[in-house]
Design an enzyme around this catalytic site. Structure first.
Site, PDB file in Angstrom:
ATOM      1  N   SER A  36      -4.774  -3.389  17.781  1.00 15.53           N
ATOM      2  CA  SER A  36      -5.724  -2.351  17.400  1.00 15.53           C
ATOM      3  C   SER A  36      -4.953  -1.055  17.232  1.00 15.53           C
ATOM      4  CB  SER A  36      -6.804  -2.194  18.471  1.00 15.53           C
ATOM      5  OG  SER A  36      -7.678  -1.146  18.149  1.00 15.53           O
ATOM      6  N   GLN A 172      -4.929  -8.588  -6.020  1.00 17.05           N
ATOM      7  CA  GLN A 172      -5.287  -8.942  -4.642  1.00 17.05           C
ATOM      8  C   GLN A 172      -5.718 -10.391  -4.468  1.00 17.05           C
ATOM      9  OE1 GLN A 172      -6.496  -6.163  -6.208  1.00 17.05           O
ATOM     10  NE2 GLN A 172      -6.799  -4.475  -4.791  1.00 17.05           N
ATOM     11  N   LEU A 224       7.076  -1.325 -10.042  1.00 15.38           N
ATOM     12  CA  LEU A 224       8.178  -1.376  -9.085  1.00 15.38           C
ATOM     13  C   LEU A 224       8.105  -0.262  -8.045  1.00 15.38           C
ATOM     14  CD1 LEU A 224      10.962  -1.912 -11.802  1.00 15.38           C
ATOM     15  CD2 LEU A 224       9.779  -3.700 -10.494  1.00 15.38           C
ATOM     16  N   GLY A 225       6.925   0.294  -7.825  1.00 13.10           N
ATOM     17  CA  GLY A 225       6.794   1.373  -6.854  1.00 13.10           C
ATOM     18  C   GLY A 225       7.566   2.602  -7.279  1.00 13.10           C
ATOM     19  N   GLY A 228       9.514   2.731 -10.627  1.00 11.92           N
ATOM     20  CA  GLY A 228       8.888   2.761 -11.940  1.00 11.92           C
ATOM     21  C   GLY A 228       8.240   1.454 -12.334  1.00 11.92           C
ATOM     22  N   ASP A 257      -4.269   0.802  -9.969  1.00 10.80           N
ATOM     23  CA  ASP A 257      -5.409   0.901 -10.886  1.00 10.80           C
ATOM     24  C   ASP A 257      -5.206   2.056 -11.870  1.00 10.80           C
ATOM     25  OD1 ASP A 257      -6.572  -1.165  -9.430  1.00 10.80           O
ATOM     26  OD2 ASP A 257      -7.689   0.205  -8.146  1.00 10.80           O
TER      27      ASP A 257
END
Length: 328
Positions: A36, A172, A224-225, A228, A257
Site C-alpha cells: 500500500s 493497454q 520511445l519516450g 522520441g 494519446d
C-alpha cells in the site's frame, strides 16, 4: 469524410506517490505481493484513450467523431468535448452502467500502478461503424483504440470487410490479450501504434518477428519516450524523430494519446510521416507538463514557435498552414 476514433471514454483518478515503487518491491516475493502506498494528492480528470485523442484533434482544428460507450453520468463530459469540437453524436449511452474509470498512482520516477474499471465500455461491442460513417459522409480512417476487447475485434473485422482503412492501437489491451486476439487486431492495419515495450510484447505474443509484423501493416509507429519516436515501413529506412524538450515533467498519463492525436491530425492534412511524428511529439509534451490528459490549452503562435525551435522553421511552416488552435 471524417476520422472515427473508437476506444475508451473514462474518468481518471490520478494520485502521486513521493517515493519509488521499486523500493517496496521484493523480486523474490512478487507472487505474494501486498503493498500500500500513501499518496500525496488525488486529481479527478476527464480521460479515456479515445476521448483524449479526440480532444487533441479538436484542439488542432479538426472535428473528430468519438465512438464508444458511456454511462448516463456522461452529460457534463459530453458538453466539454463538444465545446472542443468533438462530434459525440455516435457515443452509445448505457442505461445500467457507469462510465469507465481509470485509477492510477505515479511515483517519483514516473512508474505507474493502475487499474481500469470497464463499466459501460463493455457495451461498445454493440456499436456498428457503417451507420456512423454514413452519417458523416464516410470515414478517412478508423482508429481502433483500447476498448472492450470484443468491440475492438468487431471494429477491426468490420473495417477489413468493408474496406475502411484502420489504424491499430491496442496498447493497454496487449497485457492480457492472447496471441490470437492481437494478431486479429493488427493484421491489415494501415498503421500500428505501440511503445517500445509493447512492440516486444506484440512480437512475443503473436509469434511474429518485427519483419513479419511489418509485412502485415503499412507502417509501424513506435514511441520511445524521451528518445522520441521511430516510424518503420517494410523495405525502407526507419524515420527517427527526436522528442520535444519538456519544460517540466509532471505526469505522464495520456501522453501517448496526445501523440496519436498529433500524428492523426497530420495524416488528415496529407503531411508526411516525419511531420506527423513531429506534431505528435509536440502535442505529447503539453500533456506531460500538466496533471490530467485534457488540461492543456494551445496558443497558435506559441505552439508553432515551439515546433520551430525543435524541428526548424521550414517544418513549422508546413504545420502552421493547417493548425488552428483555440487561441492566437
Amino acid at each position: 469524410m471524417s476520422l472515427l476514433v473508437t476506444g475508451s471514454i473514462a474518468t481518471d483518478h490520478l494520485m502521486s506517490f513521493p517515493g519509488r515503487f521499486s523500493d517496496s518491491l521484493v523480486v523474490e516475493q512478487l507472487d505474494k505481493l501486498s503493498v500500500s502506498f500513501l499518496v500525496d494528492d488525488l486529481e479527478v480528470r476527464r480521460g479515456g484513450c479515445a476521448a483524449n485523442i479526440c480532444f487533441g484533434l479538436g484542439n488542432l482544428g479538426l472535428r473528430p467523431v468519438l465512438v464508444g460507450a458511456v454511462g448516463e453520468d456522461f452529460v457534463d463530459y459530453r458538453a466539454w468535448l463538444e465545446r472542443h469540437h468533438v462530434d459525440c453524436s455516435s457515443v452509445h449511452v448505457s442505461e445500467t452502467r457507469h462510465t469507465a474509470r481509470f485509477v492510477c498512482t505515479t511515483d517519483k520516477d514516473m512508474a505507474q500502478f493502475a487499474s481500469f474499471y470497464a463499466g459501460a465500455m463493455t457495451e461498445a461491442r454493440e456499436i456498428e461503424l457503417q451507420p456512423i460513417a454514413d452519417r458523416v459522409g464516410g470515414a478517412t480512417y478508423v482508429l481502433v483504440g483500447p476498448n472492450d476487447p470484443e468491440a475492438m475485434r468487431r471494429h477491426t473485422q468490420e473495417c477489413r470487410e468493408r474496406g475502411i482503412p484502420f489504424l491499430a492501437d491496442p496498447s493497454q489491451q496487449l497485457a492480457f490479450g492472447d496471441g490470437e486476439l492481437i494478431r486479429d487486431l493488427i493484421d491489415g492495419a494501415d498503421i500500428l501504434f505501440s511503445n517500445e515495450y509493447e512492440s516486444a510484447l506484440i512480437e512475443k505474443k503473436t509469434g511474429w518477428s518485427a519483419a513479419e509484423v511489418l509485412d502485415r501493416v503499412g507502417t509501424w509507429v513506435v514511441t520511445l519516450g524521451a528518445d522520441g519516436v521511430r516510424v518503420e515501413r517494410s523495405g525502407q529506412e526507419p524515420i527517427v524523430v527526436a522528442a520535444v524538450p519538456e519544460i517540466e515533467k509532471v505526469e505522464p498519463t495520456g501522453v501517448g494519446d496526445a501523440f496519436r492525436a498529433g500524428f492523426l491530425a497530420a495524416l488528415e492534412w496529407g503531411l508526411s510521416h516525419e511531420r506527423a511524428a513531429q506534431l505528435g511529439c509536440l502535442l505529447a509534451v503539453y500533456v506531460v507538463e500538466r496533471v490530467g490528459t485534457q488540461e492543456y490549452t494551445l496558443h497558435q503562435s506559441e505552439f508553432v514557435q515551439r515546433f520551430a525551435d525543435t524541428y526548424g522553421e521550414q517544418a513549422a511552416a508546413e504545420i502552421a498552414a493547417h493548425v488552428k488552435t483555440p487561441r492566437p
